[in-house]
Write an enzyme that holds these catalytic residues in place. Structure first.
Site, PDB file in Angstrom:
ATOM      1  N   TYR A   6       0.839  -1.204   0.000  1.00 31.88           N
ATOM      2  CA  TYR A   6       0.000   0.000   0.000  1.00 31.88           C
ATOM      3  C   TYR A   6       0.876   1.256   0.000  1.00 31.88           C
ATOM      4  CZ  TYR A   6      -3.373   3.479   1.609  1.00 31.88           C
ATOM      5  OH  TYR A   6      -4.151   4.606   1.727  1.00 31.88           O
ATOM      6  N   TRP A  47      -5.672   1.678  10.158  1.00 34.32           N
ATOM      7  CA  TRP A  47      -5.887   1.588   8.717  1.00 34.32           C
ATOM      8  C   TRP A  47      -5.734   0.155   8.214  1.00 34.32           C
ATOM      9  CZ3 TRP A  47      -8.402   3.485   4.960  1.00 34.32           C
ATOM     10  CH2 TRP A  47      -8.065   3.192   3.643  1.00 34.32           C
ATOM     11  N   GLU A  64     -11.959   6.066   4.583  1.00 39.02           N
ATOM     12  CA  GLU A  64     -11.359   6.896   5.633  1.00 39.02           C
ATOM     13  C   GLU A  64     -12.351   7.094   6.777  1.00 39.02           C
ATOM     14  OE1 GLU A  64      -8.307   7.595   5.963  1.00 39.02           O
ATOM     15  OE2 GLU A  64      -7.493   7.369   3.946  1.00 39.02           O
TER      16      GLU A  64
END
Length: 196
Positions: free
Chosen positions: A27, A57, A49
């Site tokens: 990522y 995350w 988000e």
């Protein structure tokens, strides 16, 4: 995100968070900080988000395909047409984060955005990208803000237009993830190199 760059398993220097798991390496190297354009793509990032709020995350990243399947690939027009049955399905889906407020915001936001002109979400979000020449290049995570005047203004404008579950911190995370700002550390191999 703190500290200086760290060498990954391949020897490349990366932001410290970018080497903590294999998922993060990929990522960090291929997505985070790279420009994301298009209404549906930005809607997806805005939703993810929001789902990340209060969580790590990595929790969202590892469920991203589940989210995409559950939310019709985050196609605004399709999610806007979701029914109460779809909402109940989402609340029972173990492949996503089953938070009622976040699910409801995702559905409500799609209904709002479905009434916008094509390209309007993209244009609005990108209009808050700061001039990169005015931003210092971070040398450590301590130099990376959680909120900026631009993210505060973006969150305020989105809320004014009826978008839910987006505050200044979420808006800044979106700006970082979608390449409106480049917060890779100065020595990070993934940092955009200025043209010569």
């Amino acid at each position: 995100m703190s500290g200086d760059v760290v060498a990954g398993p391949d020897g490349k220097l990366r932001c410290p968070w970018g080497v903590s798991t294999e998922d993060y390496v990929a990522y960090h190297d291929t997505e985070w900080g790279k420009p994301v354009r298009g209404d549906d793509a930005l809607y997806e990032r805005l939703c993810l988000e929001a789902f990340q709020s209060g969580l790590s995350w990595i929790t969202i990243l590892r469920r991203r395909e589940g989210f995409r399947k559950a939310f019709a690939g985050f196609r605004i027009v399709d999610v806007a047409a979701f029914t109460e049955d779809d909402r109940e399905r989402l609340l029972a889906d173990p492949g996503i984060i089953r938070n009622r407020a976040k699910i409801d915001a995702t559905l409500a936001n799609a209904r709002v955005l479905a009434g916008w002109q094509a390209g309007e979400l993209d244009a609005l979000i990108w209009s808050y990208a700061p001039d990169p020449t005015t931003r210092p290049v971070p040398r450590s995570g301590a130099e990376i803000p959680a909120v900026t005047p631009e993210s505060t203004a973006l969150a305020k404008e989105l809320k004014k237009r009826g978008i839910r579950f987006v505050g200044p911190t979420t808006a800044y995370a979106l700006m970082q993830a979608c390449g409106l700002v480049d917060d890779h550390l100065a020595q990070c191999s993934a940092r955009s190199k200025p043209p010569h």
